[in-house]
Design an enzyme around this catalytic site. Structure first.
Site, PDB file in Angstrom:
ATOM      1  N   TRP A  11       0.805  -1.220   0.000  1.00  0.00           N
ATOM      2  CA  TRP A  11       0.000   0.000   0.000  1.00  0.00           C
ATOM      3  C   TRP A  11       0.837   1.268   0.000  1.00  0.00           C
ATOM      4  O   TRP A  11       0.304   2.358  -0.178  1.00  0.00           O
ATOM      5  CB  TRP A  11      -0.921   0.017   1.232  1.00  0.00           C
ATOM      6  CG  TRP A  11      -1.983  -1.029   1.215  1.00  0.00           C
ATOM      7  CD1 TRP A  11      -2.246  -1.937   0.223  1.00  0.00           C
ATOM      8  CD2 TRP A  11      -2.948  -1.270   2.249  1.00  0.00           C
ATOM      9  NE1 TRP A  11      -3.316  -2.726   0.583  1.00  0.00           N
ATOM     10  CE2 TRP A  11      -3.765  -2.336   1.815  1.00  0.00           C
ATOM     11  CE3 TRP A  11      -3.204  -0.691   3.495  1.00  0.00           C
ATOM     12  CZ2 TRP A  11      -4.811  -2.825   2.587  1.00  0.00           C
ATOM     13  CZ3 TRP A  11      -4.240  -1.187   4.265  1.00  0.00           C
ATOM     14  CH2 TRP A  11      -5.039  -2.235   3.809  1.00  0.00           C
ATOM     15  N   HIS A  96      12.644  -2.243  -0.888  1.00  0.00           N
ATOM     16  CA  HIS A  96      11.826  -1.715  -1.981  1.00  0.00           C
ATOM     17  C   HIS A  96      12.582  -0.579  -2.670  1.00  0.00           C
ATOM     18  O   HIS A  96      13.294   0.189  -2.019  1.00  0.00           O
ATOM     19  CB  HIS A  96      10.477  -1.216  -1.460  1.00  0.00           C
ATOM     20  CG  HIS A  96       9.534  -0.871  -2.565  1.00  0.00           C
ATOM     21  ND1 HIS A  96       9.583   0.335  -3.220  1.00  0.00           N
ATOM     22  CD2 HIS A  96       8.556  -1.597  -3.165  1.00  0.00           C
ATOM     23  CE1 HIS A  96       8.658   0.333  -4.181  1.00  0.00           C
ATOM     24  NE2 HIS A  96       8.028  -0.821  -4.164  1.00  0.00           N
ATOM     25  N   GLU A 168      11.358  -6.259  -9.347  1.00  0.00           N
ATOM     26  CA  GLU A 168      10.572  -5.089  -9.726  1.00  0.00           C
ATOM     27  C   GLU A 168      11.451  -4.122 -10.510  1.00  0.00           C
ATOM     28  O   GLU A 168      12.239  -3.372  -9.920  1.00  0.00           O
ATOM     29  CB  GLU A 168      10.063  -4.371  -8.473  1.00  0.00           C
ATOM     30  CG  GLU A 168       9.185  -5.232  -7.592  1.00  0.00           C
ATOM     31  CD  GLU A 168       8.316  -4.373  -6.685  1.00  0.00           C
ATOM     32  OE1 GLU A 168       7.094  -4.446  -6.828  1.00  0.00           O
ATOM     33  OE2 GLU A 168       8.856  -3.616  -5.874  1.00  0.00           O
ATOM     34  N   GLY A 234       1.401  -2.714  -6.295  1.00  0.00           N
ATOM     35  CA  GLY A 234       1.275  -1.396  -5.663  1.00  0.00           C
ATOM     36  C   GLY A 234      -0.102  -0.816  -5.927  1.00  0.00           C
ATOM     37  O   GLY A 234      -1.086  -1.169  -5.277  1.00  0.00           O
ATOM     38  N   GLY A 235      -0.194   0.063  -6.916  1.00  0.00           N
ATOM     39  CA  GLY A 235      -1.427   0.800  -7.212  1.00  0.00           C
ATOM     40  C   GLY A 235      -2.685  -0.056  -7.251  1.00  0.00           C
ATOM     41  O   GLY A 235      -3.713   0.301  -6.656  1.00  0.00           O
TER      42      GLY A 235
HETATM   43  P1  PGA Z   1       2.956  -0.578  -8.845  1.00  0.00           P
HETATM   44  O1  PGA Z   1       3.983  -0.734  -7.621  1.00  0.00           O
HETATM   45  O2  PGA Z   1       2.167  -1.856  -8.913  1.00  0.00           O
HETATM   46  O3  PGA Z   1       2.096   0.602  -8.470  1.00  0.00           O
HETATM   47  O4  PGA Z   1       3.768  -0.338 -10.059  1.00  0.00           O
HETATM   48  C1  PGA Z   1       4.631  -1.955  -7.393  1.00  0.00           C
HETATM   49  C2  PGA Z   1       5.520  -1.820  -6.175  1.00  0.00           C
HETATM   50  O5  PGA Z   1       6.083  -0.757  -5.950  1.00  0.00           O
HETATM   51  O6  PGA Z   1       5.694  -2.801  -5.406  1.00  0.00           O
END
Ligand code: PGA
Length: 252
Positions: A11, A96, A168, A234-235
Site C-alpha cells: 500500500w 523496496h 521489480e 502497488g497501485g
Molecule cells: P505498482 O507498484 O504496482 O504501483 O507499479 C509496485 C511496487 O512498488 O511494489
C-alpha cells in the site's frame, strides 16, 4: 517442485486505519475460498495491528513495508523486527526501490535485515530490480546479481527457501509500463538461477514475484510464466476489487 503462488499488496504511504478497515472488510469475503494462493497486504506501520486483528483467521497475511536491522537502540523513527513480531505481523518487505531511492536503503543494511527478519519469525520479501538506465546500458543482470547476492549473503542455506524475492524493474513501478512477459520471465528466471547458485534446491523452492504496474488485465499473462510465482502489487492493491481480481488470476 510446486510453489504456492503469492500475491502481496504494497500500500506504500496510503490508507488511514479507518480506510484500511474498510478495505479489509471488502476484501475478506472476496478471497475466503482462494485455496492454493497465499495473500498478504502491506499496510503502513500504524495500521498493522488493526489489520492483524481484522485478518486473523483468514487467509490474508499482514506484512510491514520496512524495518530496522537492530533489535533496539538510538534510531529515531525506526521500527525493529521484534516489535513487528510482537503484534503478530507475518513478514516484511525489504529493499523496496522507493526505500533505496528516497531513504538511502543500502545492500549492506539489507544483508543484516533479511536474516534478522527470519530470526524474528517474519518472512522477508527482498525487492530487487534495475533502473531504466541500467537496462539500457545492458547492466540488468549485473545489478540483479549484486542485489541478490548482497541481500542473501548472511541467510543460512537451510532458511533460503523461506525468503521471497520480488523482481521489480524500477522503470515499471507506478509508471503504467509493465515489463513484457519475456523481460519478466528472463529476469525472474535469472533471479532463481542466482539463488540456485547458493543452493540448487533452495533456488528451486524459493518464490520469485514480479512487481511493476501489474493489474487485473495483465496479471494472468505474467503469473502464468514458469519462473513467476506471484506478484508484489502497488497501485492495483489499493482497491479491494482489483486486488481480489489479481488473487483470482493467480489461481490459474
Ligand atoms: P505498482 O507498484 O504496482 O504501483 O507499479 C509496485 C511496487 O512498488 O511494489
Amino acid at each position: 517442485m510446486s510453489r504456492t503462488p503469492f500475491i502481496a499488496g504494497n500500500w506504500k504511504m496510503n490508507k488511514t486505519i479507518a480506510e484500511a478497515e474498510a478495505f479489509i472488510a471488502a476484501l475478506l469475503p472476496q478471497v475466503y475460498d482462494t485455496e492454493g494462493v497465499d495473500v498478504a497486504i502491506c499496510p503502513p506501520y500504524l495500521a498493522l495491528a488493526a489489520m492483524v486483528d481484522s485478518a486473523r483467521g483468514s487467509r490474508v497475511g499482514v506484512y510491514a513495508q520496512n524495518m530496522h536491522e537492530a533489535d533496539s537502540g538510538a534510531f529515531t523513527g525506526e521500527v525493529s523486527a521484534p516489535m513487528l513480531a510482537e503484534i503478530d505481523v507475518n513478514g516484511v518487505v525489504l529493499g523496496h526501490s522507493e526505500r533505496r531511492q528516497y531513504f538511502n536503503e543500502t545492500d549492506k543494511a539489507l544483508q543484516q535485515k533479511v536474516p534478522k527478519a527470519l530470526d524474528a519469525g517474519l518472512l522477508p520479501i527482498l525487492c530487487v530490480g534495475e533502473t531504466e538506465e541500467e537496462r539500457e546500458r545492458g547492466d540488468t543482470e549485473r545489478k540483479l546479481r549484486h542485489q541478490v547476492q548482497e541481500g542473501l549473503d548472511k541467510v543460512p542455506i537451510e532458511r533460503l527457501p523461506e525468503v521471497v524475492i520480488a523482481y521489480e524493474p524500477v522503470w515499471a513501478i507506478g509508471t503504467g509500463l509493465t515489463a513484457t512477459p519475456e523481460q519478466a520471465q528472463d529476469a525472474c528466471g535469472f533471479v532463481r538461477a542466482l539463488v540456485q547458485g547458493f543452493d540448487k534446491e533452495a533456488g528451486t523452492a524459493v518464490r520469485v514475484l514480479y512487481g511493476g504496474s501489474l493489474k487485473p488485465d495483465n496479471a494472468a499473462e505474467l503469473l502464468a510464466l514458469p519462473d513467476i510465482d506471484g506478484a508484489l502489487v502497488g497501485g492495483a492493491s489499493l482497491q479491494a476489487d482489483s486486488f481480489a481480481a489479481i488473487v483470482e488470476a493467480a489461481r490459474g
